[in-house]
Design an enzyme around this catalytic site. Sequence first.
Site, short mmCIF file in Angstrom:
data_model
loop_
_atom_site.label_atom_id
_atom_site.label_comp_id
_atom_site.label_asym_id
_atom_site.label_seq_id
_atom_site.Cartn_x
_atom_site.Cartn_y
_atom_site.Cartn_z
N ASP A 127 0.85 -1.19 0.00
CA ASP A 127 0.00 0.00 0.00
C ASP A 127 0.89 1.24 0.00
O ASP A 127 1.79 1.36 0.84
CB ASP A 127 -0.90 0.03 1.23
N ASP A 175 -15.75 -3.58 -0.18
CA ASP A 175 -15.26 -3.32 1.17
C ASP A 175 -16.48 -3.12 2.07
O ASP A 175 -17.31 -2.25 1.79
CB ASP A 175 -14.39 -2.07 1.19
#
Length: 244
Positions: free
Chosen positions: A10, A135
């Site tokens: 990330d 998500d």
Amino acid sequence: MSFQIIPAVDMKGGKCVQLVQGIPGSEMVSLDDPAATALNWVARGAKTLHLIDLDGAFEGKRKNGAIIENIIERAKPLGIEIQIGGGIRSYEDAETLLSAGADRVILTTAAMKNPQIVKDLSESFGKQAVIVGLDAKNGKIALEGWTKLSDKGPTDVAKQFEDLGAGYILFTNIDTEGLLKGVDIKPTKDLIDSVNIPVIASGGVTATDDLLKLRDAGAYGAVVGSALYTDKFTLEEAIAVLKK
């Protein structure tokens, strides 16, 4: 294919970070060289890399493109598969990444706002190039870097995107993500059972036992971030456990 352990890389502000539940400023890990980090996972046995431009996810504009291109250039000749997400808001954004060598793009906010993009990309590049990222927080789909909640749940939405041509679902359980307290298998299992395409799980993996639970639930693989970066287990240990 055997269950995939997919290290997360990330990126935020040019660094490799791990956030707690995706909250900006909650970095528990911050490394200066994301490309070196990615190649380190490859050297240690990773077959797939999960690259996320967090600046893109939060701001809608990808800022770590040069780093991602560097990783692609160095990893692809080694036979590594690469999936990329974060700030992919249009067909053109996805096309740019796929044309640069990404194997799969992850569409979250863009897919929810414009489902037709999933169909269009699937028809142009093949369904295996399209991951829809779902998500969930408190059983509802989260959007725009997890800053907003929709009124829809993940299982019904997953079916819709399967019908539109998505090749994979990436399911992140925000309720457990980044907390290092283990996976909550039920919502992931419910989603796996609701579709006929592979589901990649994310959120909560803390021990190798969590990987076994996800594998046994029928997941295609698991994205692992914080557990690897904080040495809860090594990538080598995880690979060995899953071979038994």
